[in-house]
Write a protein that holds these residues in place. Structure first.
Motif: not given
Lengths: 643, 643
Positions: B412-418, B426-431
């Protein structure tokens, strides 16, 4: 003993010992090394690495092990390189573009290559260069670049494994290098209390200035020599075969300048490193190596980079034809791209550096120094031989050169590695030249260490240190440099674009015509007219030049055409694809080959278990012995860290 | 004890102990963990890693240490991301291109976005999207991508250091994992004698087939849902605000499909790994993780890659206008590039996955399973509570879920890291989203481990294993993906090219007009005419579409224009420059930050010296004791390897 190590016949030593009477304590090793290692007749054999390490220490042992592996790996590269070259030779007659250039029926009049003194010329004159270019610029070259990138990755991995194996064999797995602080610098530090970044500023600034100088000077020397040769060779009085001599002379002058500067840069790098006052000997060495490497690298490669990426490009975007292009003279490569010039420059620089540095510097200068040393002691040469026999070992050694450091040896090889990998796309024979050089180099170095230098103080080392990082850096840079050489210096991409985008019948026929733009002679600027316009015997009205620009009769004359942008996009796309594919493949090689050989892992593990078992038994036997009970309290308990 | 480890007041335990009577042997640890770690009110605190390791073992300890560091590092990324977003918000009114789109005086009539059912539209309709796009596509985004690449490199380095420090603290520096052969598979191997590559062929083939399926299915689901929503929203009867709902519904359906497939892929990956008959438990786990990762990654990212790089591009090169372009319907993004759509898809997928997987799957399903287990034992719920109090620890534990593996948590965390690194351009709010999720996730996982799952068997581990390589792979891929997103999905390069190459006054004025080509309505193919040509209230003769093509009145109507190739070359050049600069900077970060903290190196060295000293003394004291002399021969000599 050495005899056992090499499985030699014990009679062997007895046979040769009398000829090396003068060697004292270590004579046995030295005789074996001299006959089994430092002789050219052993060039096909593996080196006696364990023996070298026993006599010279781990550091020098690792150098020769590394050099051996590198030379061994070069064999594959050289074979594939020769095959690529042969492929070029075989297919040269089927190459449609060079056929078109050589075809006299095409009768294309080219624009002059420089202002005034140059005149119009026939494209068929470029026939020879076009055919020669094909030898180094076939489709096989692209595959060879990919191969060489993977070869470099394989080499790095093989070395890691070999090093690990040697570490295990030489019992270095637990060895850790100590930082020895340099007495001289420590004293300086004590005096200066605290050296801040600002104190080192002058040294850094000088270094940056030197780097710029190294780049510019290399390029300027190249330009001056080639320009002189070009002007000489464009004189009609000079015959065609003399022209080649003039050009080659220019490159040789260039090489000589490079070699002289190499020595100068070594001195300057040392001086700058001392200015920086590094704390330890290791830090001193690392800083010195890095500086020397950067300067020598720029010195050797800046003219080559200039030919590959700048020359010819300036001619394309701002050539001297017509009112639209303000710039006057700009040097242009021959019709078939700069690849041929790059190839000549590479081969002569590489060969020249190797021949002169090896033979002149490595053999000649030590011999000269030895001579000077003898002269200084003012002995009559007649008495000399008699003296030699009577001398003790340490007396005889005095006439030998002192050992300074391994760095020049490594440096030479790293620069060579640069020649082998960086521009391999334009010169597939580089690995062969390097191989031939190294086969001699190994024995030459061996001879030097055995017979020319005083025996160095043995030093331990676990790895080859900063050199590994430099190798890794070069092999990474090689990927992108080769991508750019194929994309921008060779004609690979324009050919592909023409064949699949513009060719009417899907073949290469008409490619040469497609690459040439038209120029109306009446558009020449006042000062740039050729002085001998009737040189070819007829009046020229429209001449051709190599660029993708609009025709004089179009809406925007001499404007950059759409084809130019399409080909540029193609070149850039090729760089991206090539770089990423090759990086992925290199990473794959890196991942597939484990760093530590499996058998070594197992052996280390087993030994560890044995060790643990041994200590367990030891402990057990100790504490089970009743008579020791009263002494237990005096001995430290085996709890080293918290339980 | 736990109380000492955390410097807690000894009264602390007494205070809470009575509320957790039912916990037996380990109750002290568990109470502290429950109150100090597994509670949301501690979200701002560091986790008690040493305590977690003491209770759950090194493997789980490392997971939480890693998750903690990741969350901590996300704080910086989230702050910079929010700043970039705010920069976009502030400058949105100064953005000339979106001002030009919104300016009603320009009055540009656009061509229909699909065949027949779509009609002509006014460019001002795209005003909202244009302004929204600017929030995510300002110059700051390019800098943010570079920042995030370096952030990823920093994270990897920090983790290496943290891991090394933990290894030292937990006394793992000399620990080596043993390969435990799996009994079940070992039996199979014994039966099948020798498993060749050919026996594993079916498993590999199925996997490759599955990968293709995962890619295609993801894209197809995306296309079907968006196409349906597009057709619905293009009906005039549906009002504008409903349109957004329709679009969002489409994305949500997409997310649900992704989540269902995720579960399916997990099962299939396990089944395929069993088919391959790996030899050891470790090899089984590695193969399983790799397979599951590839499938889940493709499942989550294939629609996103499709939007970023394929959609809109097909529209550009072969759109549906006019006789020259044969292809019929091809989905197009809104005027300002596909960036906005990419952004919506990214945010909803990321949020949806996190919310549903966290809340529904991680909390709901374990509770459900617990309930089922209770029902199976057929106890009356009334009696339950009384029972609970009387139960022994192992009896109470029976109602808990068994611990299976850490892999789903890592996955789950690795996919999130992706999500955080791959498309950050394209999506600076992801972090920020990731940070908010992880703050909850840590405590959620903690609760699960402390209260929902049976206590797992403690396992030792030196590192996080294959997950580190996956992280490294993602952060390497992120560099090139971001380069492509900026170059091809955003309008960054066309803007630059316009401003410095085509703008008459060096500003962005006229950019929108420059990006739009002309289309003569009479050139529509028979079947593709819009059904409502008078939709805007006037007869359209020439409409505009977003592409760089020649005008209908030019020599080659609708042919790709020179500007197109120039911009393509610009985009590709940007990719090369961005990739190499960022890779160089990452390597620099890698090189500057040492892998092992200096203090740990010193401490390990000191301990080694102590150890050597201790053994030396031991040896010495042994052999110097005269009464032991007669026993020396019975004891093994301390020569382990050759002297």
């Amino acid at each position: 003993s050495a005899v056992q190590l090499l499985n030699l016949n014990p009679m062997y030593l007895a046979k040769y010992a009398h000829t090396y009477k003068k060697f004292g304590f270590d004579s046995q090793w030295l005789i074996v090394l001299y006959r089994e290692w430092a002789s050219y007749s052993n060039f096909y054999k593996y080196q006696p690495i364990s023996l070298i390490r026993k006599y010279f220490g781990e550091k020098i042992g690792l150098y020769f092990a590394w050099l051996g592996l590198y030379t061994q790996m070069l064999i594959f590269a050289a074979i594939v390189g020769v095959l690529v070259f042969l492929y070029g030779c075989i297919t040269v007659d089927d190459d449609i573009p060079s056929m078109e250039i050589c075809d006299k029926r095409n009768n294309i009049t080219m624009c002059p290559l420089c202002d005034k003194s140059c005149s119009y010329w026939k494209l068929t004159m470029a026939c020879g260069t076009a055919r020669a270019s094909h030898l180094f610029d076939s489709t096989a070259t692209v595959l060879f670049s990919i191969f060489m990138a993977l070869w470099a990755a394989m080499f790095m991995e093989s070395w890691k494994r070999r090093q690990m194996r040697l570490n295990y064999m030489w019992d270095l797995t637990n060895f850790e290098e100590e930082e020895v602080s340099n007495e001289y610098f420590a004293a300086l530090h004590a005096k200066a209390a605290k050296l801040t970044w600002r104190d080192r500023m002058p040294a850094y600034m000088t270094f940056i200035f030197l780097m710029t100088f190294a780049i510019l000077f290399g390029v300027i020397i190249y330009r001056v020599t080639t320009q002189a040769s070009l002007q000489m060779s464009s004189m009609p009085s000079i015959r065609a075969n003399v022209r080649l001599t003039v050009k080659s002379t220019a490159v040789i002058i260039n090489v000589v300048v490079i070699l002289i500067l190499d020595e100068v840069y070594s001195k300057i790098a040392r001086w700058l490193t001392i200015l920086e006052v590094p704390k330890t000997d290791k830090s001193f060495e690392q800083r010195l190596i890095l500086k020397t490497f950067i300067l020598k690298f720029l010195n050797a490669f800046s003219p080559i980079f200039y030919i590959a990426f700048i020359r010819g490009k300036t001619a394309n975007t701002a050539s001297s034809y017509g009112v639209l292009f303000k710039q006057s003279f700009s040097p242009q490569c021959a019709h078939t791209g700069c690849l041929m010039e790059l190839c000549i420059q590479l081969s002569i620089t590489m060969l020249g550096k190797q021949l002169i540095q090896n033979n002149l510097f490595e053999i000649g200068i030590p011999k000269l120094k030895k001579l000077i040393r003898r002269i200084k002691t003012k002995r009559a040469p007649v008495q000399e031989e008699q003296d030699d026999k009577d001398l003790k070992r340490y007396e005889a050694d005095f006439f030998l050169e002192p050992f300074v450091s391994l760095n020049p040896e490594y440096m030479e090889m790293i620069i060579q590695f640069g020649f082998v990998t960086l521009f391999v796309a334009s010169f597939p024979l580089a690995p062969l030249f390097a191989l031939l050089n190294n086969v001699i180099e190994i024995r030459l170095d061996a001879k030097k260490f055995v017979a020319e230098l005083r025996r160095p103080v043995a030093a331990r080392a676990k790895d080859i240190g900063i050199w590994y990082n430099l190798l890794r850096g070069i092999s990474k840079a090689a990927i992108i440099v080769n991508a750019f050489v194929i994309a921008f210096t060779s004609d690979f991409i324009p050919r592909l674009v023409y064949q699949y985008g513009y060719s009417p019948d899907g073949t290469m026929h008409g490619f040469i015509n497609h690459t040439l733009s038209y120029f109306n002679v009446s558009h020449f600027q006042a000062e740039t007219h050729p002085l001998q316009p009737l040189h070819l015997g007829y009046k020229v009205e429209v001449c051709r030049y190599k660029d993708y620009r609009m025709a004089p009769w179009s809406f925007n004359p001499y404007d950059i055409s759409k084809v130019y942008w399409a080909i540029l996009a193609g070149r850039l796309a090729f760089v991206i694809i090539f770089q990423n594919v090759v990086m992925l493949l290199s990473d794959f090689v890196d991942w597939v080959i484990p760093d530590i050989p499996k058998e070594i892992i197992t052996r280390i593990y087993e030994e560890k278990m044995q060790m643990v078992e041994f200590f367990m038994r030891e402990e057990h036997s100790l504490y089970s012995m009743p008579m020791l009970d009263n002494q237990d309290e005096n001995r430290p308990t085996p709890q080293l860290r918290r339980s």
